[in-house]
Design an enzyme around this catalytic site. Structure first.
Site, mmCIF file in Angstrom:
data_model
loop_
_atom_site.group_PDB
_atom_site.id
_atom_site.type_symbol
_atom_site.label_atom_id
_atom_site.label_comp_id
_atom_site.label_asym_id
_atom_site.label_seq_id
_atom_site.Cartn_x
_atom_site.Cartn_y
_atom_site.Cartn_z
ATOM 1 N N CYS A 111 6.984 10.427 -6.892
ATOM 2 C CA CYS A 111 8.279 10.444 -6.193
ATOM 3 C C CYS A 111 9.324 11.280 -6.913
ATOM 4 O O CYS A 111 10.380 11.567 -6.350
ATOM 5 C CB CYS A 111 8.789 9.020 -6.007
ATOM 6 S SG CYS A 111 7.659 8.049 -5.027
ATOM 7 N N HIS A 252 16.063 8.741 -4.944
ATOM 8 C CA HIS A 252 14.763 8.570 -4.294
ATOM 9 C C HIS A 252 14.841 7.335 -3.398
ATOM 10 O O HIS A 252 15.280 6.269 -3.824
ATOM 11 C CB HIS A 252 13.665 8.406 -5.346
ATOM 12 C CG HIS A 252 12.367 7.954 -4.773
ATOM 13 N ND1 HIS A 252 11.820 8.542 -3.651
ATOM 14 C CD2 HIS A 252 11.516 6.960 -5.141
ATOM 15 C CE1 HIS A 252 10.676 7.937 -3.368
ATOM 16 N NE2 HIS A 252 10.476 6.969 -4.249
ATOM 17 N N ASN A 282 9.645 5.287 2.532
ATOM 18 C CA ASN A 282 9.425 5.994 1.264
ATOM 19 C C ASN A 282 8.464 7.162 1.519
ATOM 20 O O ASN A 282 7.299 6.951 1.836
ATOM 21 C CB ASN A 282 8.831 5.019 0.229
ATOM 22 C CG ASN A 282 8.594 5.673 -1.131
ATOM 23 O OD1 ASN A 282 8.645 6.889 -1.268
ATOM 24 N ND2 ASN A 282 8.334 4.849 -2.134
HETATM 25 N N1 ACO Z 1 5.635 -8.884 4.631
HETATM 26 C C1 ACO Z 1 5.863 -10.167 4.342
HETATM 27 N N2 ACO Z 1 5.734 -10.681 3.108
HETATM 28 C C2 ACO Z 1 5.377 -9.825 2.137
HETATM 29 C C3 ACO Z 1 5.101 -8.477 2.364
HETATM 30 C C4 ACO Z 1 5.248 -7.992 3.684
HETATM 31 N N3 ACO Z 1 5.046 -6.715 4.006
HETATM 32 N N4 ACO Z 1 4.762 -7.877 1.192
HETATM 33 C C5 ACO Z 1 4.799 -8.842 0.261
HETATM 34 N N5 ACO Z 1 5.161 -10.014 0.827
HETATM 35 C C6 ACO Z 1 5.328 -11.312 0.173
HETATM 36 C C7 ACO Z 1 4.482 -11.473 -1.071
HETATM 37 O O1 ACO Z 1 3.177 -11.871 -0.766
HETATM 38 C C8 ACO Z 1 5.255 -12.531 -1.802
HETATM 39 O O2 ACO Z 1 4.943 -13.782 -1.254
HETATM 40 P P1 ACO Z 1 4.840 -15.106 -2.178
HETATM 41 O O3 ACO Z 1 6.199 -15.281 -2.760
HETATM 42 O O4 ACO Z 1 4.439 -16.158 -1.214
HETATM 43 O O5 ACO Z 1 3.804 -14.772 -3.210
HETATM 44 C C9 ACO Z 1 6.724 -12.230 -1.446
HETATM 45 O O6 ACO Z 1 6.677 -11.437 -0.254
HETATM 46 C C10 ACO Z 1 7.468 -11.466 -2.516
HETATM 47 O O7 ACO Z 1 6.646 -10.375 -2.957
HETATM 48 P P2 ACO Z 1 7.190 -9.305 -3.964
HETATM 49 O O8 ACO Z 1 6.111 -8.310 -4.243
HETATM 50 O O9 ACO Z 1 7.819 -9.996 -5.124
HETATM 51 O O10 ACO Z 1 8.323 -8.618 -3.045
HETATM 52 P P3 ACO Z 1 9.520 -7.714 -3.478
HETATM 53 O O11 ACO Z 1 10.789 -8.332 -3.123
HETATM 54 O O12 ACO Z 1 9.370 -7.199 -4.893
HETATM 55 O O13 ACO Z 1 9.351 -6.453 -2.504
HETATM 56 C C11 ACO Z 1 8.503 -4.200 -2.633
HETATM 57 C C12 ACO Z 1 8.157 -5.689 -2.554
HETATM 58 C C13 ACO Z 1 9.244 -3.814 -1.356
HETATM 59 C C14 ACO Z 1 7.228 -3.388 -2.757
HETATM 60 C C15 ACO Z 1 9.444 -3.938 -3.860
HETATM 61 O O14 ACO Z 1 8.884 -4.575 -4.998
HETATM 62 C C16 ACO Z 1 9.643 -2.479 -4.186
HETATM 63 O O15 ACO Z 1 10.280 -1.749 -3.435
HETATM 64 N N6 ACO Z 1 9.165 -2.032 -5.358
HETATM 65 C C17 ACO Z 1 9.423 -0.684 -5.875
HETATM 66 C C18 ACO Z 1 8.546 0.350 -5.222
HETATM 67 C C19 ACO Z 1 8.734 1.673 -5.926
HETATM 68 O O16 ACO Z 1 9.830 2.046 -6.316
HETATM 69 N N7 ACO Z 1 7.621 2.398 -6.159
HETATM 70 C C20 ACO Z 1 7.657 3.595 -6.996
HETATM 71 C C21 ACO Z 1 7.986 4.783 -6.225
HETATM 72 S S1 ACO Z 1 6.818 5.178 -5.021
HETATM 73 C C22 ACO Z 1 5.968 6.590 -5.596
HETATM 74 O O17 ACO Z 1 6.030 6.976 -6.737
HETATM 75 C C23 ACO Z 1 5.111 7.332 -4.598
#
Ligand code: ACO
Length: 325
Positions: A111, A252, A282
């Protein structure tokens, strides 16, 4: 000699997948995706390749600057989803544009790819190796997504965007400074293991779903906020500026909550923070130029404005840049 952005362009494929559409594919909801990420839709390249998307974005930038493709000296495509391993996607873009006088190559910094490419282009211009350079971020990520994994399939989309750089002798405009970082200690945070020399193409890697993105989202999230704030301070310090000097922050677009958290820590009001993730999800290397192009077309950038660009990507790369428009 400085480098200056003289035009921008973008392209998003026509096909749209809404959060509601995703409810039919995995166990998710429009409410969860909107609240946790800020994403409302993502665009899907049905039959188009990464170079098709990149070409359309580049063509818009070239046309709006009224530049002949033969005047382009270099084309750099930042992508993690090239048309094919060999040759570079940038060469297909060169051919489609008819930019016969350019040299062309790809770079991969996830990214942060657009920022890395921008810094390379900036160096070429400062060292008089090239003048007019197309810097493109382009991705067809939706082919690399595991549509059975709700934690990743809801957050990525396809798209491309581009800036056209030119040399300027005016020391009071253009790219003022850039800072790039990476840390190979965290390669497991976001990974696509195959196909490659580590795991060559085989039935096994397909059956194990190693060809798809695996991500530790929550850990990545926390590191993203901290690193983006730190590198932004670093680049601002380089040009004797502070967050209060910034007119617009273009980050980003990985997660609305990451961008807003960085904005809060920087003390920037909401109107100085560009959010376009709702429109395209993204798109990895394409996301910063997409947000920049969107802000530009919306009249949010005025001559003389100080732009702070910052990125965070797999695994890990992070960077920031200051541009005087
Ligand atoms: N729908 C519903 N529930 C979901 C989903 C979904 N799509 N995905 C995860 N959950 C659930 C999980 O199972 C978990 O449930 P639990 O509490 O019962 O175990 C709960 O939601 C929380 O999960 P988390 O993974 O903690 O969710 P979070 O709030 O962190 O959001 C996300 C996830 C959106 C991926 C976030 O962590 C994020 O944006 N991370 C950064 C991504 C990023 O910057 N990547 C690097 C750049 S990309 C690149 O380089 C190409």
């Amino acid at each position: 000699m400085r480098s200056k952005i003289i035009s921008t362009g973008s392209y998003l494929p026509e096909k749209i997948l809404t959060n509601k559409d995703l409810e039919k594919i995995v166990d998710t909801s429009d409410e969860w995706i909107t609240q946790r990420t800020g994403i409302r839709v993502r665009h899907i390249a049905d039959k188009e390749t990464t170079s098709d998307l990149a070409y359309k974005a580049a063509l818009e930038a070239i046309d709006s600057a009224n530049v002949d493709p033969l005047e382009i000296d270099a084309i750099i495509v930042a992508t993690v989803t090239p048309d094919m391993p060999l040759p570079a996607t940038a060469l297909f873009v060169q051919e489609k544009l008819g930019a016969k006088n350019a040299f062309a190559f790809d770079i991969n910094a996830a990214c942060s790819g657009f920022m890395y490419a921008l810094s390379i282009a900036d160096s070429y211009i400062k060292n008089n190796l090239a003048k007019k350079i197309l810097v493109i971020g382009a991705e067809v990520l939706t082919n690399m997504i595991d549509w059975q994994d709700r934690s990743t399939c809801v957050i990525f989309g396809d798209g491309a965007a581009c800036v056209l750089l030119d040399a300027t002798e005016n020391e009071d405009e253009g790219i003022l400074s850039m800072k790039l970082h990476s840390d190979g200690k965290y390669t497991d945070l976001m990974i696509v293991e195959a196909p490659g020399s580590y795991k060559p193409c085989s039935k096994d890697v397909i059956d194990n779903r190693d060809i798809y993105v695996k991500m530790k989202g929550n850990e990545t999230f926390k590191m993203a906020v901290r690193h983006i704030v730190e590198v932004s301070k670093e680049v601002l310090g380089d040009v004797n500026m502070e967050f209060s000097d910034v007119d617009l922050m273009i980050s980003h677009q990985a997660n609305r909550r990451i961008i807003e958290s960085v904005g809060r820590r920087a003390g920037l009001p909401a109107e100085k923070v560009v959010i376009s993730i709702d429109k395209h999800a993204n798109t990895a290397a394409a996301s910063i130029p997409l947000a920049l192009d969107w802000a530009h077309k919306n009249g949010e950038i005025k001559k003389g404005d100080i732009l702070l660009l910052n990125s965070f990507g797999a695994s890990l790369t992070w960077s920031a840049g200051i541009i005087k428009w």
